[in-house]
Design an enzyme around this catalytic site. Sequence first.
Site, PDB file in Angstrom:
ATOM      1  N   HIS A   1     107.063  44.567  13.211  1.00 59.34           N
ATOM      2  CA  HIS A   1     106.199  44.942  12.091  1.00 59.34           C
ATOM      3  C   HIS A   1     106.936  45.877  11.136  1.00 59.34           C
ATOM      4  CE1 HIS A   1     102.507  43.987  14.750  1.00 59.34           C
ATOM      5  NE2 HIS A   1     103.047  42.917  14.221  1.00 59.34           N
TER       6      HIS A   1
ATOM      7  N   HIS B   1      98.962  34.856  10.557  1.00 61.10           N
ATOM      8  CA  HIS B   1      99.761  33.843  11.250  1.00 61.10           C
ATOM      9  C   HIS B   1      99.577  33.835  12.775  1.00 61.10           C
ATOM     10  CE1 HIS B   1     103.241  36.841  10.285  1.00 61.10           C
ATOM     11  NE2 HIS B   1     102.792  37.129  11.483  1.00 61.10           N
TER      12      HIS B   1
ATOM     13  N   GLY C   1     111.533  37.307   6.172  1.00 66.29           N
ATOM     14  CA  GLY C   1     112.787  37.046   6.879  1.00 66.29           C
ATOM     15  C   GLY C   1     113.161  38.262   7.695  1.00 66.29           C
TER      16      GLY C   1
ATOM     17  N   MET D   1     115.353  41.898   8.415  1.00 64.53           N
ATOM     18  CA  MET D   1     115.479  43.148   7.674  1.00 64.53           C
ATOM     19  C   MET D   1     116.491  43.099   6.513  1.00 64.53           C
ATOM     20  SD  MET D   1     115.528  46.676   9.719  1.00 64.53           S
ATOM     21  CE  MET D   1     116.992  46.292  10.665  1.00 64.53           C
TER      22      MET D   1
ATOM     23  N   HIS E   1     106.197  30.720   9.825  1.00 67.13           N
ATOM     24  CA  HIS E   1     105.736  32.099   9.546  1.00 67.13           C
ATOM     25  C   HIS E   1     106.867  33.108   9.404  1.00 67.13           C
ATOM     26  CE1 HIS E   1     106.796  33.332  13.543  1.00 67.13           C
ATOM     27  NE2 HIS E   1     106.086  34.417  13.524  1.00 67.13           N
TER      28      HIS E   1
END
Lengths: 129, 476
Positions: free
Chosen positions: B202, B324, B374, B376, B399
């Site tokens: 996250h 998602h 995508g 980092m 996703h």
Amino acid sequence: MSRFEILEHTADMGFRVRGANEEELFANAAAALAAVVMDTSRAQGLERHEIASEGEGVEERLVHWLNEVLWLMDGRGVAPARFDPGVVWGETRDGAKHPPRLVVKAVTFHQLRVWQDAEGWGAEVFLDV
Amino acid sequence: MTFERIDEVRNRIPRTARANMRTDVMFYASDALRGPILKDRALEQAMNVACLPGIVGPSLAMPDIHQGYGFPIGGVAAMDWRHGVVSPGGVGYDINCGVRLVKTNLDLAEVRGRLRELVDRVFADVPCGVGGKGRVPLTEKQLNQVLTRGAGWAVEEGYGEAGDIEKAEERGCLREADPECVSARAKERGRPQLGTLGSGNHFLEIQWVERVEDAEAARAFGLSEGQVVVLIHSGSRGLGHQVCTDFLQQMGAAMKRYGITLPDRQLACVPVQSEEGQRYLKAMRAAANFAWANRQVMMHMLRGSFAGIFGKTARLSLLYDVCHNIAKRERHDWEGREVDVLVHRKGATRAFPARHPEIPAEYRAAGQPVLVPGSMGTASWVLAGLEGAMRESFGSVCHGAGRRLSRAAAKAGRNAAAVREELERRGIIVRCETRDGLLEEVPEAYKDVDEVIETVALAGLAGKVARLRPLGVVKG
């Protein structure tokens, strides 16, 4: 602190633990889980939290026990110090004293293994992180 | 693994591959992606999903598929609403994990000079909540309102603007959610966590629009090259995790009653129409509403950060918000008949095509915005749903980039300072609450997001609208 070994999984992570008997296996698995979530090295066993045993068979009981320990850490804000059968000893979680490591979402049944051999008990457990 | 290569991006594992499969597995992968996909057990998991009672159409796997728990991550399965099953594993522990893309009226030049200040400010304003609490204290009654009303609750309480709701999938709220079906402990776990990002994959990322690929759709979405945007990737936090844990445990016992046997305990499922199935769906919807409120509150905090740095002229508005990890009742045309199905999207995004009534009016000519983060250091994408998704994937697409390396492998031989320096050399500033959080999410841990996008575009599931590049990352 028990020793445990981290297992590979593409998305998440797991650990392998051992214990001389079932009680020690459960305690060591809980310590491994706690060490993934935070640094528990300075946690003191000031409060007692009881966990009722649930589930059919040792595998279900282990997953239930670990999910309850996780709930204590994430839901009740407990930093565990040590584990007895059905009991977690700990204190209130404090980010400075018990630096956080990872948010574990759940303990899963994925590739779960519990076995008994000549050296005692062993388990492999995967976590959703 | 035996599979047929149908064309450049479509691959099929026939239902005859294993005795108990009820349908084929269809997986989308180019030559470059097939290798990493075949390395873990993701396709075996997609075959397990093909064994579930009541599955309609194939068990689908998107090009970002990787091994999950029970269902593969990147998996889609439509279950007959009357005779099929619902599986909490087909939704995942992070119910309504999703992505929100926030547009700003600032451009790259305006933000670049104050980027470090901005990233620090966002890191201070939007709590990660790793081992701590959020800043939105909720009473039990308020929590029940969050669970019933989702993002709408947040906006009414002052955490947002009225227009924010219009642009979220389901307008940020699933109806028929029932807080009574959410356990007391799930509520206790989630209550202090509203408005927190979480850890793992996250993140909140400040990005800029590097390239517009579809000028008309970009215009409809309000995107232009050089524009600064913010992507928020988070879910239902401990509340959703506990709902999944609770129901997986209950369903283990219930399955025996319904005579369901499965190749993997983690796939636990019950008939959609059973009492357990309906209770799970009501609890899942409540958790999904928590997630929408969570992302809405974080967007509100983000507005504060931007106002603090750039003043009141900085305007932030919602482009779209997608989930998602979800199961939703939808009607689809399948092989010439209308089917009433519960579509499980586990690490997959809804991608409805142009003219679909569920799409906000301003976007209806372009198709539903699909947001694909995508890794980092690389890129994220804005896509638009296409007819192909309706024809073959129950209106679903990928996703993310999809992991390639385990967390341990990602960390091996790397140190946080070097990773941070390398990212800064590429103009990306990272603030991360934990050391491991940075190392486990290094760009090399993921597949090439561009290759994933190329694959879904070639398959005709979603079209490219814009490629986004990161500037600043905040994570747990």
